[in-house]
Design a protein around this motif. Structure first.
Motif, PDB file in Angstrom:
ATOM      1  N   CYS A 254       0.812  -1.218   0.000  1.00  0.00           N
ATOM      2  CA  CYS A 254       0.000   0.000   0.000  1.00  0.00           C
ATOM      3  C   CYS A 254       0.844   1.266   0.000  1.00  0.00           C
ATOM      4  CB  CYS A 254      -0.922   0.017   1.214  1.00  0.00           C
ATOM      5  SG  CYS A 254      -2.328  -1.104   1.052  1.00  0.00           S
ATOM      6  N   HIS A 255       1.991   1.222   0.621  1.00  0.00           N
ATOM      7  CA  HIS A 255       2.807   2.424   0.757  1.00  0.00           C
ATOM      8  C   HIS A 255       3.764   2.566  -0.426  1.00  0.00           C
ATOM      9  CE1 HIS A 255       1.412   3.450   4.827  1.00  0.00           C
ATOM     10  NE2 HIS A 255       1.315   2.148   4.995  1.00  0.00           N
ATOM     11  N   SER A 256       3.186   2.580  -1.629  1.00  0.00           N
ATOM     12  CA  SER A 256       4.000   2.708  -2.837  1.00  0.00           C
ATOM     13  C   SER A 256       3.134   3.243  -3.966  1.00  0.00           C
ATOM     14  CB  SER A 256       4.592   1.350  -3.244  1.00  0.00           C
ATOM     15  OG  SER A 256       3.562   0.423  -3.542  1.00  0.00           O
ATOM     16  N   ARG A 257       3.782   3.838  -4.943  1.00  0.00           N
ATOM     17  CA  ARG A 257       3.123   4.217  -6.199  1.00  0.00           C
ATOM     18  C   ARG A 257       3.348   3.058  -7.156  1.00  0.00           C
ATOM     19  NH1 ARG A 257       1.865   9.530  -8.105  1.00  0.00           N
ATOM     20  NH2 ARG A 257       0.961   9.352 -10.197  1.00  0.00           N
ATOM     21  N   ARG A 258       2.272   2.398  -7.576  1.00  0.00           N
ATOM     22  CA  ARG A 258       2.446   1.174  -8.339  1.00  0.00           C
ATOM     23  C   ARG A 258       1.229   0.856  -9.176  1.00  0.00           C
ATOM     24  NH1 ARG A 258      -1.611   0.167  -5.827  1.00  0.00           N
ATOM     25  NH2 ARG A 258      -1.864  -0.909  -3.857  1.00  0.00           N
ATOM     26  N   GLU A 259       1.411  -0.041 -10.132  1.00  0.00           N
ATOM     27  CA  GLU A 259       0.328  -0.547 -10.960  1.00  0.00           C
ATOM     28  C   GLU A 259      -0.068  -1.924 -10.439  1.00  0.00           C
ATOM     29  OE1 GLU A 259      -0.252  -2.600 -15.338  1.00  0.00           O
ATOM     30  OE2 GLU A 259       1.505  -1.353 -14.977  1.00  0.00           O
ATOM     31  N   PRO A 260      -1.339  -2.126 -10.060  1.00  0.00           N
ATOM     32  CA  PRO A 260      -1.739  -3.435  -9.535  1.00  0.00           C
ATOM     33  C   PRO A 260      -1.950  -4.448 -10.647  1.00  0.00           C
ATOM     34  CG  PRO A 260      -3.618  -1.958  -9.557  1.00  0.00           C
ATOM     35  CD  PRO A 260      -2.436  -1.150 -10.016  1.00  0.00           C
ATOM     36  N   PHE A 261      -1.709  -5.702 -10.325  1.00  0.00           N
ATOM     37  CA  PHE A 261      -1.966  -6.798 -11.257  1.00  0.00           C
ATOM     38  C   PHE A 261      -3.296  -7.492 -10.976  1.00  0.00           C
ATOM     39  CE2 PHE A 261       2.904  -7.513 -11.535  1.00  0.00           C
ATOM     40  CZ  PHE A 261       3.010  -6.500 -12.472  1.00  0.00           C
ATOM     41  N   GLU A 262      -3.905  -7.181  -9.831  1.00  0.00           N
ATOM     42  CA  GLU A 262      -5.127  -7.867  -9.428  1.00  0.00           C
ATOM     43  C   GLU A 262      -6.224  -6.848  -9.152  1.00  0.00           C
ATOM     44  OE1 GLU A 262      -4.415 -10.562  -6.194  1.00  0.00           O
ATOM     45  OE2 GLU A 262      -2.456 -11.159  -6.967  1.00  0.00           O
ATOM     46  N   GLY A 263      -7.462  -7.319  -9.074  1.00  0.00           N
ATOM     47  CA  GLY A 263      -8.598  -6.449  -8.814  1.00  0.00           C
ATOM     48  C   GLY A 263      -8.986  -6.429  -7.358  1.00  0.00           C
ATOM     49  N   GLY A 264      -8.025  -6.197  -6.495  1.00  0.00           N
ATOM     50  CA  GLY A 264      -8.290  -6.178  -5.057  1.00  0.00           C
ATOM     51  C   GLY A 264      -7.028  -6.501  -4.293  1.00  0.00           C
ATOM     52  N   ASN A 265      -7.190  -6.769  -2.995  1.00  0.00           N
ATOM     53  CA  ASN A 265      -6.025  -7.074  -2.167  1.00  0.00           C
ATOM     54  C   ASN A 265      -5.385  -8.385  -2.592  1.00  0.00           C
ATOM     55  OD1 ASN A 265      -8.002  -5.893   0.479  1.00  0.00           O
ATOM     56  ND2 ASN A 265      -6.150  -4.878  -0.190  1.00  0.00           N
ATOM     57  N   PRO A 266      -4.098  -8.378  -2.911  1.00  0.00           N
ATOM     58  CA  PRO A 266      -3.417  -9.666  -3.036  1.00  0.00           C
ATOM     59  C   PRO A 266      -3.383 -10.337  -1.663  1.00  0.00           C
ATOM     60  CG  PRO A 266      -1.826  -7.882  -3.050  1.00  0.00           C
ATOM     61  CD  PRO A 266      -3.183  -7.243  -3.083  1.00  0.00           C
ATOM     62  N   LEU A 267      -3.330 -11.633  -1.653  1.00  0.00           N
ATOM     63  CA  LEU A 267      -3.295 -12.348  -0.386  1.00  0.00           C
ATOM     64  C   LEU A 267      -2.061 -11.925   0.400  1.00  0.00           C
ATOM     65  CD1 LEU A 267      -5.231 -14.515   0.752  1.00  0.00           C
ATOM     66  CD2 LEU A 267      -3.527 -16.217   0.072  1.00  0.00           C
ATOM     67  N   PRO A 268      -2.185 -11.499   1.658  1.00  0.00           N
ATOM     68  CA  PRO A 268      -1.006 -11.138   2.438  1.00  0.00           C
ATOM     69  C   PRO A 268       0.043 -12.235   2.375  1.00  0.00           C
ATOM     70  CG  PRO A 268      -2.958 -10.482   3.624  1.00  0.00           C
ATOM     71  CD  PRO A 268      -3.431 -11.268   2.427  1.00  0.00           C
ATOM     72  N   GLY A 269       1.273 -11.819   2.194  1.00  0.00           N
ATOM     73  CA  GLY A 269       2.354 -12.769   1.989  1.00  0.00           C
ATOM     74  C   GLY A 269       2.750 -12.890   0.534  1.00  0.00           C
ATOM     75  N   TRP A 563      -0.535 -11.273 -18.252  1.00  0.00           N
ATOM     76  CA  TRP A 563      -0.704  -9.885 -18.694  1.00  0.00           C
ATOM     77  C   TRP A 563      -2.169  -9.575 -18.978  1.00  0.00           C
ATOM     78  CZ3 TRP A 563       1.286  -7.554 -23.933  1.00  0.00           C
ATOM     79  CH2 TRP A 563       1.182  -6.164 -23.883  1.00  0.00           C
ATOM     80  N   GLN A 564      -2.826 -10.463 -19.721  1.00  0.00           N
ATOM     81  CA  GLN A 564      -4.228 -10.250 -20.051  1.00  0.00           C
ATOM     82  C   GLN A 564      -5.090 -10.208 -18.794  1.00  0.00           C
ATOM     83  OE1 GLN A 564      -4.903 -13.482 -22.746  1.00  0.00           O
ATOM     84  NE2 GLN A 564      -3.909 -12.462 -24.485  1.00  0.00           N
ATOM     85  N   SER A 565      -4.795 -11.084 -17.842  1.00  0.00           N
ATOM     86  CA  SER A 565      -5.541 -11.075 -16.581  1.00  0.00           C
ATOM     87  C   SER A 565      -5.337  -9.760 -15.841  1.00  0.00           C
ATOM     88  CB  SER A 565      -5.087 -12.258 -15.717  1.00  0.00           C
ATOM     89  OG  SER A 565      -5.731 -12.234 -14.463  1.00  0.00           O
ATOM     90  N   SER A 566      -4.109  -9.256 -15.872  1.00  0.00           N
ATOM     91  CA  SER A 566      -3.821  -7.978 -15.229  1.00  0.00           C
ATOM     92  C   SER A 566      -4.610  -6.848 -15.876  1.00  0.00           C
ATOM     93  CB  SER A 566      -2.316  -7.693 -15.317  1.00  0.00           C
ATOM     94  OG  SER A 566      -2.031  -6.356 -14.977  1.00  0.00           O
ATOM     95  N   LEU A 567      -4.636  -6.819 -17.200  1.00  0.00           N
ATOM     96  CA  LEU A 567      -5.369  -5.760 -17.902  1.00  0.00           C
ATOM     97  C   LEU A 567      -6.873  -5.890 -17.667  1.00  0.00           C
ATOM     98  CD1 LEU A 567      -3.377  -5.699 -21.246  1.00  0.00           C
ATOM     99  CD2 LEU A 567      -3.382  -3.932 -19.475  1.00  0.00           C
ATOM    100  N   LYS A 568      -7.363  -7.109 -17.633  1.00  0.00           N
ATOM    101  CA  LYS A 568      -8.795  -7.334 -17.387  1.00  0.00           C
ATOM    102  C   LYS A 568      -9.187  -6.806 -16.013  1.00  0.00           C
ATOM    103  CE  LYS A 568     -12.337 -10.956 -17.304  1.00  0.00           C
ATOM    104  NZ  LYS A 568     -12.601 -12.414 -17.444  1.00  0.00           N
ATOM    105  N   SER A 569      -8.314  -6.986 -15.035  1.00  0.00           N
ATOM    106  CA  SER A 569      -8.621  -6.513 -13.683  1.00  0.00           C
ATOM    107  C   SER A 569      -8.673  -4.996 -13.609  1.00  0.00           C
ATOM    108  CB  SER A 569      -7.583  -7.039 -12.686  1.00  0.00           C
ATOM    109  OG  SER A 569      -6.352  -6.345 -12.808  1.00  0.00           O
ATOM    110  N   LYS A 570      -8.126  -4.320 -14.635  1.00  0.00           N
ATOM    111  CA  LYS A 570      -8.117  -2.853 -14.669  1.00  0.00           C
ATOM    112  C   LYS A 570      -8.946  -2.329 -15.839  1.00  0.00           C
ATOM    113  CE  LYS A 570      -3.542  -2.663 -14.769  1.00  0.00           C
ATOM    114  NZ  LYS A 570      -3.039  -4.003 -14.437  1.00  0.00           N
TER     115      LYS A 570
END
Length: 653
Positions: A254-269, A563-570
């Motif tokens: 959370c404490h970063s400027r970044r592009e997410p690969f998923e549509g929500g919280n990644p599983l902790p860890g 990659w496609q899954s990442s784009l679909k999530s966004k």
């Protein structure tokens, strides 16, 4: 009794379940900003004045009031005219509080008029911007959507659940606010372990450690096996990882400027680079020397620091449950920076730091505070002061060349950088730092004349003593002039230990002939880090390859799937639609390109480059009427855009 295979991963149980055993941690957390990152509106949570007062901005008036027990925002500043919105969520507690409204069922937007907690006033987050309701950056637009842009880091177990076909959000979260399981992971198995008082039943849970957690931030139990998956995401050795890296990457999510690969919280860890692509030191985000400029949060800065390189982690300075500093003032720094030193960090020189002989400022003044010189502060969201975590030495001498700010002139703003550089030279006459070339000198020069810095940039990238984020940035800056020579120089960095460097080195291979490029990138399609695999898949896009060996072809398919899954999530991100359109152009699938560009301008009508590409595609396909209709629609949203007006003139419109 249920079969073991039904217990794949533990479920979330909620923060309140943790208080039964972890009473003090619970009490600390309940008062923290994490716990109050997102709450439901109530007398206890809302601090803004919903007492009928009004706020006007750019000719638009908003009124804040109570009605039938609800907190109401009534505003003209919305497409279609005045509307009333009940507040459905409260973001944060201090130094400002933001309010969330539902503009359509399920679509939550963060309102741009917010409450200044200290000054007790309403103010606009972007007072200098003229944002009409139809603008993509308007509070009701896609860039201010709470579901997509904010909720992930303000909730626990958040799932965006966006349906692009219906343009509908059905978001869910386990808990509003950053709860215990946001960091420690779903705790069902851990609770079972605690209640049973014995070891967990073998085979019942998947992926948990000896105490039933998916991530072990203390790493006292099964530390080395739990951390091995992080090895691909850092240059640090395993011994350091067991102390720091798991925690740093968990906080960085959370404490970063970044592009997410998923549509929500990644599983902790989940290792950071399996869930996100970190923004590197690009113009507009960072100054040429890596100091913070835009709202980039912490991780990108911290990766530049000697503290990170020497094993310092977040909890050395911050209490993880209160989210406050572990000591007041300079005491947080003198835990290590003192004559006594700290045996955990033996490379640090043990000497007096908190003294005028080092600070050259009187004790108990602002100038004597460590943070004043080594952690510049910048305000975001109007009133929210954030500190740079690169812990840099003030270099006003570099400001003269790079125009980057420096800590000295932050305070002494009535003096010049030359004056400040002279003071530093007088105080530290034997310092060799001024004689060494700093990467910012190359970055600043390259930002104005890239080709003149070609050799200097590639040499920075090759110098493995620099932080990986700096080396990755040097490679990234070379992309506009990528050619076979640069691609060959970057080839060794495709196997660099740091995934940031690998990702940027992959992109630079666009300058290589296709046969060489495919040969170099093939192995990276099965890299252990998702960010690298996606970058490799992008590197293959558009290649005209008649045949790939079965294993490479299979790996390419999997990486393309990532990659496609990442784009679909966004799919609700205009910028993701622009990427999809670019894929359509590269693969010469013009209908796909037109559709994606169309989605992008529906979300953000000010994306003039998307409009222009649509006009060009229609023209290239011989459909003048569609091109003319498109450019007319574009000019309705952007009447003063010169290139679009020229396009219409060329079309005879």
């Amino acid at each position: 009794m249920a079969h073991a295979e039904q217990f794949d991963r533990p479920n979330y149980v909620g923060s309140q379940s943790c208080g039964n055993c972890h009473d003090q941690a619970m009490q600390d957390w309940q008062k923290s900003h994490h716990a109050q990152a997102w709450t439901e509106p109530s007398e206890k949570t809302v601090v803004g004045a919903f007492d009928g007062r009004s706020f006007s901005h750019q000719g638009m008036t908003t009124r804040f009031r109570r009605k039938d027990g609800q907190y109401i925002i009534e505003t003209d500043d919305i497409p279609g005219g005045k509307r009333q919105f009940p507040v459905v969520g409260v973001g944060g507690i201090a130094p400002l509080q933001q309010y969330i409204v539902e503009t359509e069922p399920g679509r939550m937007q963060s309102f741009d008029v917010v409450w200044d907690v200290e000054q007790e006033r309403w103010y606009h987050l972007y007072p200098d911007q003229e944002l009409v309701p139809e603008d993509g950056l308007h509070w009701s637009g896609p860039y201010k959507n709470w579901n997509a842009r904010c909720a992930e880091c303000h909730a626990t177990g958040f799932e965006k659940n966006y349906d692009p076909k219906r343009d509908l959000y059905q978001s869910t979260q386990v808990e509003t606010g950053v709860g215990c399981e946001a960091c420690h992971g779903p705790a069902q198995a851990h609770v079972e372990w605690a209640e049973a008082g014995t070891s967990l039943a073998k085979g019942k849970w998947s992926g948990v450690n000896g105490i039933g957690l998916l991530v072990n931030l203390n790493l006292t139990d099964d530390g080395q096996s739990a951390v091995r998956r992080y090895l691909a995401g850092t240059t640090q050795p395993l011994s350091r990882l067991t102390d720091t890296e798991v925690q740093i990457q968990q906080c960085a999510s959370c404490h970063s400027r970044r592009e997410p690969f998923e549509g929500g919280n990644p599983l902790p860890g989940t290792p950071f680079h399996d869930a996100y692509r970190l923004s590197i030191l690009r113009p507009g985000l960072y100054h040429a020397d890596g100091q913070i400029l835009d709202e980039v949060y912490v991780y990108g800065s911290f990766l530049q620091s000697k503290m990170y390189a020497n094993g310092v982690t977040c909890s050395n300075c911050h209490d993880p449950h209160t989210a406050q500093l572990k000591a007041e003032g300079n005491a947080v720094c003198t835990q290590c920076h003192s004559p006594a030193g700290n045996p955990d960090f033996p490379s640090l020189t043990a000497k007096e730091y908190d003294h005028p002989s080092h600070t050259f400022h009187l004790a108990d003044t602002a100038g004597s505070e460590c943070k004043s010189c080594h952690m510049i502060e910048r305000n975001y969201m109007g009133v929210d002061g954030r500190r740079d975590h690169s812990f840099r030495v003030p270099r006003p001498d570099l400001s003269l060349e790079t125009r980057a700010p420096n800590a000295c002139n932050d305070c002494h703003d009535d003096q010049s950088a030359r004056w400040a550089a002279g003071k530093i030279a007088d105080w530290f006459p034997d310092s060799s730092r001024r004689e060494e070339r700093h990467f910012s000198q190359t970055f600043a020069a390259a930002r104005t004349d890239l080709r003149s810095q070609r050799e200097s940039l590639i040499m920075l990238a090759e110098y493995d003593q620099l932080p990986g984020i700096v080396r990755a940035t040097a490679l990234d800056m070379l992309l506009p002039i990528a050619d076979p020579g640069l691609a060959t120089r970057a080839d060794p960095m495709l196997s660099d230990p740091d995934p940031l460097v690998r990702v940027s080195a992959i992109a630079l291979q666009r300058g290589a002939p296709e046969v060489e490029r495919s040969a170099r990138l093939a192995g990276l399609l099965e890299d252990p880090v998702k960010a690298v695999r996606i970058a490799a898949a992008r590197g293959f896009l558009g290649m005209r390859i008649a045949y790939l060996p079965p294993r490479i072809n299979e790996n390419l398919g999997k990486a393309m799937g990532d990659w496609q899954s990442s784009l679909k999530s966004k799919a609700d991100f205009p910028e993701a639609q622009m990427v999809l359109a670019g894929i359509g152009l590269t693969t010469r699938r013009m209908e796909i390109a037109l559709s994606a560009f169309g989605e992008a301008v529906d979300m953000d009508p000010q994306l003039t480059q998307a409009w222009s590409m649509m006009v060009r595609i229609h023209s290239a396909m011989g459909n003048r009427q569609a091109a003319l209709e498109t450019v007319n629609s574009a000019l309705e949203a952007n009447p003063d855009d010169v290139p679009l007006n020229l396009m219409r003139a060329d079309l005879g419109g």
